[in-house]
Motif scaffolding. Structure first.
Motif, PDB file in Angstrom:
ATOM      1  N   PHE A  70     -20.007   1.624 -16.970  1.00  0.00           N
ATOM      2  CA  PHE A  70     -20.102   1.658 -18.425  1.00  0.00           C
ATOM      3  C   PHE A  70     -21.525   1.378 -18.900  1.00  0.00           C
ATOM      4  CE2 PHE A  70     -20.384  -2.322 -20.868  1.00  0.00           C
ATOM      5  CZ  PHE A  70     -20.464  -1.833 -22.162  1.00  0.00           C
ATOM      6  N   ASP A  71     -21.891   2.119 -19.940  1.00  0.00           N
ATOM      7  CA  ASP A  71     -23.215   1.964 -20.537  1.00  0.00           C
ATOM      8  C   ASP A  71     -23.000   2.116 -22.036  1.00  0.00           C
ATOM      9  OD1 ASP A  71     -25.899   1.728 -20.778  1.00  0.00           O
ATOM     10  OD2 ASP A  71     -26.371   3.796 -20.219  1.00  0.00           O
ATOM     11  N   GLY A  72     -23.680   1.319 -22.833  1.00  0.00           N
ATOM     12  CA  GLY A  72     -23.536   1.480 -24.279  1.00  0.00           C
ATOM     13  C   GLY A  72     -22.902   0.278 -24.922  1.00  0.00           C
ATOM     14  N   LEU A  73     -22.230   0.534 -26.042  1.00  0.00           N
ATOM     15  CA  LEU A  73     -21.664  -0.547 -26.843  1.00  0.00           C
ATOM     16  C   LEU A  73     -20.287  -0.916 -26.305  1.00  0.00           C
ATOM     17  CD1 LEU A  73     -23.161  -1.815 -29.178  1.00  0.00           C
ATOM     18  CD2 LEU A  73     -22.005  -0.220 -30.728  1.00  0.00           C
ATOM     19  N   LEU A  74     -20.110  -2.205 -26.001  1.00  0.00           N
ATOM     20  CA  LEU A  74     -18.850  -2.647 -25.390  1.00  0.00           C
ATOM     21  C   LEU A  74     -17.633  -2.349 -26.272  1.00  0.00           C
ATOM     22  CD1 LEU A  74     -17.427  -4.050 -23.064  1.00  0.00           C
ATOM     23  CD2 LEU A  74     -17.915  -6.249 -24.163  1.00  0.00           C
ATOM     24  N   VAL A  75     -17.762  -2.581 -27.578  1.00  0.00           N
ATOM     25  CA  VAL A  75     -16.592  -2.367 -28.449  1.00  0.00           C
ATOM     26  C   VAL A  75     -16.186  -0.885 -28.471  1.00  0.00           C
ATOM     27  CG1 VAL A  75     -16.878  -4.433 -29.870  1.00  0.00           C
ATOM     28  CG2 VAL A  75     -18.046  -2.320 -30.522  1.00  0.00           C
ATOM     29  N   GLU A  76     -17.161  -0.009 -28.322  1.00  0.00           N
ATOM     30  CA  GLU A  76     -16.827   1.422 -28.280  1.00  0.00           C
ATOM     31  C   GLU A  76     -16.125   1.768 -26.972  1.00  0.00           C
ATOM     32  OE1 GLU A  76     -20.414   3.633 -29.109  1.00  0.00           O
ATOM     33  OE2 GLU A  76     -20.335   3.045 -31.240  1.00  0.00           O
ATOM     34  N   PHE A  77     -16.576   1.115 -25.898  1.00  0.00           N
ATOM     35  CA  PHE A  77     -15.909   1.327 -24.612  1.00  0.00           C
ATOM     36  C   PHE A  77     -14.458   0.831 -24.697  1.00  0.00           C
ATOM     37  CE2 PHE A  77     -14.612  -0.051 -20.367  1.00  0.00           C
ATOM     38  CZ  PHE A  77     -14.833   1.125 -19.643  1.00  0.00           C
ATOM     39  N   CYS A  78     -14.268  -0.340 -25.338  1.00  0.00           N
ATOM     40  CA  CYS A  78     -12.907  -0.890 -25.509  1.00  0.00           C
ATOM     41  C   CYS A  78     -12.028   0.123 -26.228  1.00  0.00           C
ATOM     42  CB  CYS A  78     -12.949  -2.196 -26.307  1.00  0.00           C
ATOM     43  SG  CYS A  78     -13.639  -3.569 -25.376  1.00  0.00           S
ATOM     44  N   ASP A  79     -12.554   0.681 -27.298  1.00  0.00           N
ATOM     45  CA  ASP A  79     -11.806   1.689 -28.064  1.00  0.00           C
ATOM     46  C   ASP A  79     -11.424   2.872 -27.191  1.00  0.00           C
ATOM     47  OD1 ASP A  79     -11.313   0.831 -30.538  1.00  0.00           O
ATOM     48  OD2 ASP A  79     -12.987   1.881 -31.530  1.00  0.00           O
ATOM     49  N   SER A  80     -12.380   3.307 -26.381  1.00  0.00           N
ATOM     50  CA  SER A  80     -12.154   4.515 -25.577  1.00  0.00           C
ATOM     51  C   SER A  80     -11.078   4.318 -24.510  1.00  0.00           C
ATOM     52  CB  SER A  80     -13.463   4.994 -24.947  1.00  0.00           C
ATOM     53  OG  SER A  80     -13.817   4.135 -23.883  1.00  0.00           O
ATOM     54  N   VAL A  81     -10.842   3.064 -24.110  1.00  0.00           N
ATOM     55  CA  VAL A  81      -9.788   2.833 -23.101  1.00  0.00           C
ATOM     56  C   VAL A  81      -8.553   2.161 -23.731  1.00  0.00           C
ATOM     57  CG1 VAL A  81     -11.374   2.726 -21.131  1.00  0.00           C
ATOM     58  CG2 VAL A  81     -10.776   0.602 -22.321  1.00  0.00           C
ATOM     59  N   GLY A  82      -8.562   2.023 -25.046  1.00  0.00           N
ATOM     60  CA  GLY A  82      -7.407   1.442 -25.751  1.00  0.00           C
ATOM     61  C   GLY A  82      -7.255  -0.057 -25.534  1.00  0.00           C
ATOM     62  N   ALA A  83      -8.381  -0.762 -25.374  1.00  0.00           N
ATOM     63  CA  ALA A  83      -8.321  -2.211 -25.144  1.00  0.00           C
ATOM     64  C   ALA A  83      -8.466  -2.982 -26.454  1.00  0.00           C
ATOM     65  CB  ALA A  83      -9.414  -2.633 -24.174  1.00  0.00           C
ATOM     66  N   THR A  84      -7.717  -4.081 -26.564  1.00  0.00           N
ATOM     67  CA  THR A  84      -7.807  -4.932 -27.751  1.00  0.00           C
ATOM     68  C   THR A  84      -8.387  -6.299 -27.388  1.00  0.00           C
ATOM     69  OG1 THR A  84      -5.537  -5.577 -27.318  1.00  0.00           O
ATOM     70  CG2 THR A  84      -5.879  -3.866 -28.999  1.00  0.00           C
ATOM     71  N   MET A  85      -8.704  -6.478 -26.120  1.00  0.00           N
ATOM     72  CA  MET A  85      -9.234  -7.774 -25.671  1.00  0.00           C
ATOM     73  C   MET A  85     -10.420  -7.583 -24.733  1.00  0.00           C
ATOM     74  SD  MET A  85      -5.844  -9.875 -24.714  1.00  0.00           S
ATOM     75  CE  MET A  85      -4.625  -8.601 -24.916  1.00  0.00           C
ATOM     76  N   ILE A  86     -11.339  -8.562 -24.813  1.00  0.00           N
ATOM     77  CA  ILE A  86     -12.465  -8.611 -23.871  1.00  0.00           C
ATOM     78  C   ILE A  86     -12.288  -9.897 -23.067  1.00  0.00           C
ATOM     79  CG2 ILE A  86     -14.977  -8.896 -23.649  1.00  0.00           C
ATOM     80  CD1 ILE A  86     -15.193  -7.454 -26.425  1.00  0.00           C
ATOM     81  N   LEU A  87     -12.295  -9.793 -21.761  1.00  0.00           N
ATOM     82  CA  LEU A  87     -12.174 -10.987 -20.907  1.00  0.00           C
ATOM     83  C   LEU A  87     -13.560 -11.432 -20.471  1.00  0.00           C
ATOM     84  CD1 LEU A  87      -9.425 -10.405 -18.185  1.00  0.00           C
ATOM     85  CD2 LEU A  87      -9.242 -11.645 -20.345  1.00  0.00           C
TER      86      LEU A  87
END
Ligand code: ADP
Length: 161
Positions: A70-87
């Motif tokens: 992954f490269d870029g903005l973490l929140v955008e990556f979360c969106d792209s994989v349907g994640a609602t949490m960051i561990l």
């Protein structure tokens, strides 16, 4: 509904501490996406491809775990994989300031994504990838701290082979 968490990090290389955190995460989410970053300004020991491959081998064949570069903005990556949490992991007080800042910034960027901090098993709290690299560089034994494939990759890196 599938509950997905993203676990971001440089994983240079993945350790038993990282692995412990993924397993703890799976107690309350259905799927963990391990996001291996390009490592910002730091020059990593292992290439992105190597770090992804070592993470995949360490975490094994579990349909609930995915490892992705992954490269870029973490929140955008979360969106792209349907994640609602960051561990993220918290080991020492020294982790806290940076982690807190990052969690607040990510909330500013995406208010619906929660950062969850987990504490590792007691005997893994001292463990960091940078310490593993240092010990390994000088020929120390890291076999209890990383998966055998990681120990092998470290030995190879430092033997110059
Ligand atoms: P980064 O460069 O993003 O800090 P790391 O790969 O060093 O990437 O760490 C990723 C995350 O894993 C961080 O939240 C870190 O605190 C956590 N972590 C690393 N080692 C451990 C450990 N032994 N126990 C718990 N959490 C850990």
């Amino acid at each position: 509904m599938t509950r997905t968490a993203v676990y971001p990090g440089s994983f240079d290389p993945i350790t038993r501490g990282h692995e412990d955190l993924v397993r703890r995460g799976l107690v309350f989410v259905d799927r963990v996406v391990v996001a291996v970053t390009t490592a910002g300004g730091k020059a990593p020991l292992f290439t992105l491809e190597e770090r992804v491959a070592l993470a995949r081998t360490t975490l094994g064949e579990d349909p609930r775990i995915e490892v992705r570069p992954f490269d870029g903005l973490l929140v955008e990556f979360c969106d792209s994989v349907g994640a609602t949490m960051i561990l993220r992991g918290l080991r020492y007080v020294s982790d806290f300031e940076y982690e807190y800042q990052m969690a607040l910034m990510n909330r500013k960027l995406a208010a619906t994504i929660e950062t969850i901090f987990l504490v590792p098993a007691f005997d893994l709290t001292f463990l960091s990838a940078s310490l593993v690299r240092e010990v390994s560089r000088f020929g120390g034994d890291v076999s209890t701290l990383v998966h055998p494939s990681v120990a092998k990759a470290l030995a190879k890196k430092f033997s110059g082979a």
